[in-house]
Design a protein around this motif. Structure first.
Motif, short mmCIF file in Angstrom:
data_model
loop_
_atom_site.label_atom_id
_atom_site.label_comp_id
_atom_site.label_asym_id
_atom_site.label_seq_id
_atom_site.Cartn_x
_atom_site.Cartn_y
_atom_site.Cartn_z
N ALA A 102 0.84 -1.19 0.00
CA ALA A 102 0.00 0.00 0.00
C ALA A 102 0.88 1.24 0.00
O ALA A 102 1.78 1.37 0.84
CB ALA A 102 -0.92 0.01 1.22
N ASP A 103 0.63 2.16 -0.93
CA ASP A 103 1.32 3.45 -0.92
C ASP A 103 1.02 4.19 0.37
O ASP A 103 -0.03 3.98 1.01
CB ASP A 103 0.88 4.30 -2.12
N CYS A 104 1.90 5.12 0.72
CA CYS A 104 1.74 5.83 2.00
C CYS A 104 0.68 6.92 1.94
O CYS A 104 0.35 7.52 2.98
CB CYS A 104 3.08 6.40 2.46
N ASP A 105 0.11 7.20 0.77
CA ASP A 105 -0.99 8.19 0.67
C ASP A 105 -2.34 7.48 0.73
O ASP A 105 -3.29 7.86 0.04
CB ASP A 105 -0.86 9.03 -0.59
N ILE A 106 -2.39 6.47 1.58
CA ILE A 106 -3.60 5.65 1.76
C ILE A 106 -4.04 5.72 3.21
O ILE A 106 -3.22 5.81 4.12
CB ILE A 106 -3.32 4.20 1.32
N GLN A 107 -5.36 5.69 3.42
CA GLN A 107 -5.92 5.58 4.76
C GLN A 107 -6.94 4.44 4.78
O GLN A 107 -7.52 4.09 3.74
CB GLN A 107 -6.56 6.89 5.21
N PHE A 108 -7.12 3.86 5.96
CA PHE A 108 -7.94 2.67 6.11
C PHE A 108 -9.17 2.97 6.95
O PHE A 108 -9.13 3.80 7.86
CB PHE A 108 -7.12 1.56 6.76
N PHE A 109 -10.27 2.24 6.65
CA PHE A 109 -11.52 2.46 7.37
C PHE A 109 -12.13 1.15 7.86
O PHE A 109 -13.32 1.10 8.17
CB PHE A 109 -12.51 3.21 6.48
N GLY A 110 -11.33 0.13 7.95
CA GLY A 110 -11.82 -1.15 8.47
C GLY A 110 -10.77 -2.22 8.26
O GLY A 110 -9.81 -2.04 7.51
N ASP A 111 -10.96 -3.35 8.93
CA ASP A 111 -10.05 -4.48 8.78
C ASP A 111 -10.49 -5.29 7.57
O ASP A 111 -11.55 -5.93 7.57
CB ASP A 111 -10.07 -5.35 10.04
N PHE A 112 -9.67 -5.27 6.54
CA PHE A 112 -10.04 -5.89 5.27
C PHE A 112 -9.32 -7.20 5.01
O PHE A 112 -9.42 -7.74 3.89
CB PHE A 112 -9.75 -4.92 4.11
N LYS A 113 -8.63 -7.74 5.98
CA LYS A 113 -7.79 -8.92 5.71
C LYS A 113 -8.60 -10.08 5.14
O LYS A 113 -8.26 -10.62 4.07
CB LYS A 113 -7.07 -9.37 6.98
N ASP A 114 -9.66 -10.48 5.80
CA ASP A 114 -10.44 -11.63 5.34
C ASP A 114 -11.07 -11.36 3.98
O ASP A 114 -11.08 -12.23 3.10
CB ASP A 114 -11.52 -11.99 6.36
#
Length: 217
Positions: free
Chosen positions: A77-89
């Motif tokens: 993931a590029d560093c200009d990314i933000q996350f809004f939940g656990d997407f692993k599964d």
């Protein structure tokens, strides 16, 4: 599962305030973060600036080096990314029998967010990317060229694009037009936001804030 990223001094605050902060909130129980700080090869760090392509080569080297540490799938993931939940599964399920699954950049596959298996096909693909990227404007163009011409490169890589709503870029809402401050809708099921399709670090941060505020509403 490993989550790989990298950043230079120009992007350090963005990495810390958005990428890392949201990683700690949503992902640290599911992913092991490997974040590498590299030398500032581009004066501004802006897309397509002088030194940008050399910076992207550092990314590919980071990915290839990771093949020595594990045989499990990984996420870049590029560093200009933000996350809004656990997407692993969700992401592992999306990958399924494929070798690699990219964020959909609307007009092409996005080199800035993908999940991939650590197998010989992906390794060969990344080695070719490293070799030919200097002939292109950046690694994303090289990646798409290779994947659109797999036979020419003696590849047999099974690849796909990820759902646009969950792995989101503003290009989905702007119909692949550059974001210059216009309003747009953010998907309710968003898991990842990549702040691309805008020019300059200041606009990247404004776009990250815009999406973050929309999700909080």
């Amino acid at each position: 599962m490993d989550l790989l990223t990298f950043y230079s001094d120009s992007h350090k605050l963005m990495y810390e305030n958005y990428f890392l902060e949201s990683y700690k909130k949503y992902l640290q129980n599911s992913f092991t973060l490997h974040a590498k700080e590299i030398s500032q090869l581009s004066q501004t760090g802006d897309y397509d600036s002088t030194g940008f392509n050399e910076t992207m080569l550092e990314k590919i080297k980071l990915i290839l080096d990771s093949f020595d540490s594990s045989d499990e799938p990984f996420v870049f993931a590029d560093c200009d990314i933000q996350f809004f939940g656990d997407f692993k599964d969700s992401l592992v399920s999306e990958l399924g029998e494929y070798d690699i699954a990219f964020q959909d950049d609307v007009v092409c596959r996005c080199a800035g967010f993908f999940i991939a298996k650590r197998n010989e096909r992906v390794k060969k693909f990344m080695e070719i990317v490293l070799e030919i990227t200097p002939k292109f404007d950046h690694d994303q163009t090289a990646m798409n060229h290779i994947l659109n011409n797999q036979t020419r490169f003696n590849l047999n890589l099974k690849e796909k694009r990820l759902p646009r709503n969950q792995y989101f870029t503003v290009a989905v809402s702007t119909n692949a037009k550059q974001w210059i401050g216009q309003d747009f809708e953010v998907p309710k099921d968003i898991l990842v936001h990549h702040s691309n399709w805008t020019i300059g670090l200041d606009n990247k941060i404004k776009l990250l804030d815009f999406v973050k505020e929309k999700v909080a509403q």
